[in-house]
Write an enzyme that holds these catalytic residues in place. Structure first.
Site, PDB file in Angstrom:
ATOM      1  N   SER A 140       0.862  -1.178   0.000  1.00 46.82           N
ATOM      2  CA  SER A 140       0.000   0.000   0.000  1.00 46.82           C
ATOM      3  C   SER A 140       0.896   1.224   0.000  1.00 46.82           C
ATOM      4  CB  SER A 140      -0.886   0.017   1.256  1.00 46.82           C
ATOM      5  OG  SER A 140      -1.464   1.296   1.470  1.00 46.82           O
ATOM      6  N   TYR A 153      -2.276  -0.588  10.611  1.00 46.72           N
ATOM      7  CA  TYR A 153      -2.393  -0.951   9.190  1.00 46.72           C
ATOM      8  C   TYR A 153      -1.181  -0.448   8.412  1.00 46.72           C
ATOM      9  CZ  TYR A 153      -4.035  -0.875   4.356  1.00 46.72           C
ATOM     10  OH  TYR A 153      -4.137  -1.039   2.996  1.00 46.72           O
TER      11      TYR A 153
END
EC number: 1.1.1.1
Length: 256
Positions: A140, A153
């Site tokens: 990501s 995260y």
């Protein structure tokens, strides 16, 4: 080194998710031989759609939770390799975005990816007589610069980038190459509503979605382009419909 997906066997972990399903659709258009999807929840309608897009591609599904012990992953891979004989590409795509669930976020986003990768090395590692292979790990853009309201995260995605870069450097030893694809904010159910760490920003999803985001289809198209470019060690950014190779700055060297 450019790579053709025609007639290849691909395992896609979480190939029925938001970005995953659109990427699976793009993959079957490339005339794969086999697309093996490993996911937690079966979706017969999605599997049927993939088969209809290109009936020449054999699409199979196995239930798989990346948080299982590594021995279970190895057992499943033995079944798959026995059926296909060879596997060319492993895509690790499992991920959750919920900083309330600290242990599960780490288990799914990082530990599960590491374990699945480690398990397939039993079959691919050239030191064991294996043929080598290609690992595509989904990271990501938060692995570059965190969304600081979701540090758990973001931390797992930074770990994915670092782990994969190490795999790439180990390719001369193992015969297994690796790279990351790192999507920017993409229109999927993952980002419609999620929890910040310790509830530091209750409106984090709404604030994030107020900025420009890309469609999952645009992301999927660039995802498959990255697979075809097949650059060992690449850190790809897939953001706002673009595909860009990130130049990673070195601030320290182990010297070994």
């Amino acid at each position: 080194m450019a790579f053709t997906l025609t007639n290849k066997n691909v395992i896609f972990v979480a190939g029925l998710g938001g970005i995953g399903l659109d990427t699976s659709k793009e993959l079957v258009k490339r005339d794969l031989k086999n697309l093996v999807i490993l996911d937690r929840i079966e979706n017969p309608a999605a599997i049927a759609e993939l088969k209809a897009i290109n009936p020449k591609v054999t699409v199979t599904f196995y239930p798989y939770d990346v948080t299982v012990p590594i021995a279970e992953t190895t057992k499943l891979l033995k079944t798959i390799f026995a059926k296909l004989t060879t596997v060319d590409v492993l895509i690790n795509g499992a991920g959750i975005l919920d900083d309330y669930q600290i242990e599960r976020t780490i288990a799914v986003n990082y530990t599960g990816l590491v374990n699945t990768t480690t398990a397939i090395l039993d079959f691919w590692d050239k030191r064991k007589g294996g043929p080598g292979g290609i690992i595509c790990n989904i990271g990501s853009v938060t692995g570059f610069n965190a969304i600081y309201q979701v540090p758990v995260y973001s931390g797992t995605k930074a770990a994915v980038v670092n782990f994969t870069s190490s795999l790439a450097k180990l390719a001369p030893i193992t015969g297994v190459t690796a790279y990351t694809v790192n999507p920017g904010i993409t229109r999927t159910t993952l980002v419609h509503k999620f929890n910040s760490w310790l509830d530091v920003e209750p409106q984090v999803a709404e604030k994030l979605l107020a900025h420009p985001i890309q469609s999952s289809l645009a992301c999927a198209e660039n995802f498959v382009k990255a697979i075809e470019l097949n650059e060992n060690g690449a850190i790809w950014k897939l953001d706002l419909g673009t595909l860009e190779a990130i130049k990673w700055s070195k601030h320290w060297d182990s010297g070994i």
